[in-house]
Design a protein around this motif. Structure first.
Motif, PDB file in Angstrom:
ATOM      1  N   ARG A  55       0.823  -1.204   0.000  1.00  0.00           N
ATOM      2  CA  ARG A  55       0.000   0.000   0.000  1.00  0.00           C
ATOM      3  C   ARG A  55       0.864   1.264   0.000  1.00  0.00           C
ATOM      4  O   ARG A  55       0.515   2.262  -0.621  1.00  0.00           O
ATOM      5  CB  ARG A  55      -0.950   0.014   1.195  1.00  0.00           C
ATOM      6  CG  ARG A  55      -2.104  -0.914   1.035  1.00  0.00           C
ATOM      7  CD  ARG A  55      -3.053  -0.442  -0.081  1.00  0.00           C
ATOM      8  NE  ARG A  55      -4.176  -1.344  -0.177  1.00  0.00           N
ATOM      9  CZ  ARG A  55      -4.378  -2.187  -1.189  1.00  0.00           C
ATOM     10  NH1 ARG A  55      -3.525  -2.240  -2.199  1.00  0.00           N
ATOM     11  NH2 ARG A  55      -5.429  -2.964  -1.196  1.00  0.00           N
ATOM     12  N   HIS A  58       1.845   1.747  -3.509  1.00  0.00           N
ATOM     13  CA  HIS A  58       0.714   2.313  -4.248  1.00  0.00           C
ATOM     14  C   HIS A  58       0.554   3.798  -3.939  1.00  0.00           C
ATOM     15  O   HIS A  58       0.111   4.568  -4.802  1.00  0.00           O
ATOM     16  CB  HIS A  58      -0.594   1.589  -3.879  1.00  0.00           C
ATOM     17  CG  HIS A  58      -0.664   0.188  -4.370  1.00  0.00           C
ATOM     18  ND1 HIS A  58      -1.388  -0.780  -3.712  1.00  0.00           N
ATOM     19  CD2 HIS A  58      -0.101  -0.430  -5.431  1.00  0.00           C
ATOM     20  CE1 HIS A  58      -1.274  -1.931  -4.363  1.00  0.00           C
ATOM     21  NE2 HIS A  58      -0.492  -1.738  -5.404  1.00  0.00           N
ATOM     22  N   MET A 177      -3.351   5.765  -6.799  1.00  0.00           N
ATOM     23  CA  MET A 177      -2.983   4.428  -6.332  1.00  0.00           C
ATOM     24  C   MET A 177      -3.315   3.375  -7.389  1.00  0.00           C
ATOM     25  O   MET A 177      -2.552   2.424  -7.584  1.00  0.00           O
ATOM     26  CB  MET A 177      -3.656   4.120  -5.001  1.00  0.00           C
ATOM     27  CG  MET A 177      -3.122   5.007  -3.882  1.00  0.00           C
ATOM     28  SD  MET A 177      -3.901   4.708  -2.304  1.00  0.00           S
ATOM     29  CE  MET A 177      -2.846   3.418  -1.664  1.00  0.00           C
ATOM     30  N   THR A 178      -4.407   3.547  -8.086  1.00  0.00           N
ATOM     31  CA  THR A 178      -4.785   2.613  -9.147  1.00  0.00           C
ATOM     32  C   THR A 178      -3.738   2.631 -10.254  1.00  0.00           C
ATOM     33  O   THR A 178      -3.387   1.581 -10.809  1.00  0.00           O
ATOM     34  CB  THR A 178      -6.176   2.977  -9.707  1.00  0.00           C
ATOM     35  OG1 THR A 178      -7.122   2.889  -8.641  1.00  0.00           O
ATOM     36  CG2 THR A 178      -6.592   2.046 -10.832  1.00  0.00           C
ATOM     37  N   ARG A 180      -0.619   3.048  -9.933  1.00  0.00           N
ATOM     38  CA  ARG A 180       0.587   2.328  -9.494  1.00  0.00           C
ATOM     39  C   ARG A 180       0.333   0.841  -9.253  1.00  0.00           C
ATOM     40  O   ARG A 180       1.264   0.089  -9.011  1.00  0.00           O
ATOM     41  CB  ARG A 180       1.121   2.955  -8.198  1.00  0.00           C
ATOM     42  CG  ARG A 180       1.707   4.315  -8.413  1.00  0.00           C
ATOM     43  CD  ARG A 180       2.359   4.828  -7.133  1.00  0.00           C
ATOM     44  NE  ARG A 180       2.626   6.230  -7.242  1.00  0.00           N
ATOM     45  CZ  ARG A 180       1.853   7.196  -6.765  1.00  0.00           C
ATOM     46  NH1 ARG A 180       0.756   6.908  -6.108  1.00  0.00           N
ATOM     47  NH2 ARG A 180       2.177   8.451  -6.924  1.00  0.00           N
ATOM     48  N   HIS A 181      -0.912   0.440  -9.250  1.00  0.00           N
ATOM     49  CA  HIS A 181      -1.258  -0.966  -9.013  1.00  0.00           C
ATOM     50  C   HIS A 181      -0.709  -1.822 -10.163  1.00  0.00           C
ATOM     51  O   HIS A 181      -0.620  -1.367 -11.296  1.00  0.00           O
ATOM     52  CB  HIS A 181      -2.789  -1.105  -8.931  1.00  0.00           C
ATOM     53  CG  HIS A 181      -3.236  -2.418  -8.431  1.00  0.00           C
ATOM     54  ND1 HIS A 181      -3.359  -3.522  -9.215  1.00  0.00           N
ATOM     55  CD2 HIS A 181      -3.593  -2.800  -7.185  1.00  0.00           C
ATOM     56  CE1 HIS A 181      -3.788  -4.538  -8.507  1.00  0.00           C
ATOM     57  NE2 HIS A 181      -3.932  -4.129  -7.250  1.00  0.00           N
ATOM     58  N   THR A 182      -0.360  -3.058  -9.865  1.00  0.00           N
ATOM     59  CA  THR A 182       0.208  -3.940 -10.882  1.00  0.00           C
ATOM     60  C   THR A 182      -0.701  -4.061 -12.099  1.00  0.00           C
ATOM     61  O   THR A 182      -1.920  -4.054 -11.968  1.00  0.00           O
ATOM     62  CB  THR A 182       0.506  -5.345 -10.326  1.00  0.00           C
ATOM     63  OG1 THR A 182       1.183  -6.105 -11.330  1.00  0.00           O
ATOM     64  CG2 THR A 182      -0.750  -6.070  -9.896  1.00  0.00           C
TER      65      THR A 182
END
Length: 185
Positions: A55, A58, A177-178, A180-182
Motif C-alpha cells: 500500500r 501504491h 494508487m490505481t 501504481r497498481h500492478t
C-alpha cells in the motif's frame, strides 16, 4: 457463524478505538519524512508488513521489505517499520539495532511499549490487542494465537496510509494508487 463474525468485528472495533491518535500521527510523520521505508516482521506480522509495504508503494513511497532479494542497505534518512506483537522477536531486535547503527529511524508496531525493541525505537505504535502470549494486560478474544493483533495491525496501518496521503495530494488518491497498481493481472 454470524455470531462469531460479529464477535470478531466487535473485538477489532474495541482494539481500534483504543489506539492512541498521537502515536498514529507520529508514525505518519515519520513515513512522510523518510527518504526510503523498510518494513519487517516475522510470520503473520511479516505478512501484515508486506501488505503495508504494498500500500505504501501504491501511495508513491519508495519502500522495501527486509529479507527480499532486492532490498538495499538501510542508511541515514531511512525508516525501518518493524512489526512485532511481543516487541521481543530477536531477529527484529537485531535489524532495529542495525538500522539505528546505520543512522536510520526505527518505528515499532507492537502490543508491548515496554519491550526490548521499543526501548531503542524513535516511535512506538501500540496496538492494544491480544497476541499468542496472552499477557494479563491483553484484551480477551475468541480468536486463536495473534489473530486479533494481526487484523488490527492491518486496519490501523491502512488507516495511517490513508491519513498520510490525504494531507499531501491534490489529485484523487484512488486514481493515483490505481495507476501504481500492478498491471500484470
Amino acid at each position: 457463524m454470524k455470531p462469531i463474525i460479529q464477535k470478531v468485528a466487535d473485538e477489532i472495533s474495541m482494539v481500534l478505538s483504543n489506539v492512541e491518535e498521537e502515536e498514529a500521527v507520529q508514525l505518519s510523520t515519520q513515513l512522510k519524512e523518510a527518504k526510503r521505508i523498510f518494513v519487517y516482521g516475522e510470520g503473520r506480522s511479516g505478512l501484515m508488513g508486506k501488505a503495508f509495504a504494498m500500500r505504501l508503494m501504491h501511495g508513491g513511497f519508495q519502500v522495501f521489505v527486509v529479507g527480499e532479494t532486492i532490498t538495499p542497505s538501510i542508511e541515514e534518512g531511512d525508516l525501518l517499520v518493524a512489526i512485532s506483537g511481543s516487541g521481543s522477536t530477536e531477529a527484529i531486535l537485531q535489524f532495529a539495532a542495525k538500522a539505528k547503527e546505520s543512522g536510520a529511524k526505527v518505528s515499532l508496531v507492537t502490543t508491548n511499549k515496554e519491550s526490548k525493541i521499543a526501548a531503542i525505537c524513535d516511535c512506538v505504535l501500540n496496538i492494544p490487542a491480544a497476541t499468542k502470549h496472552r499477557r494479563p494486560e491483553e484484551p480477551a478474544t475468541i480468536q486463536p494465537l495473534g489473530n486479533q493483533f494481526d487484523q488490527s495491525v492491518h486496519l490501523v496501518l491502512d488507516a495511517i496510509i490513508i491519513g498520510t496521503l490525504e494531507g499531501n495530494r491534490n489529485k484523487d488518491m484512488h486514481e493515483e494508487m490505481t495507476r501504481r497498481h500492478t498491471n500484470f493481472e
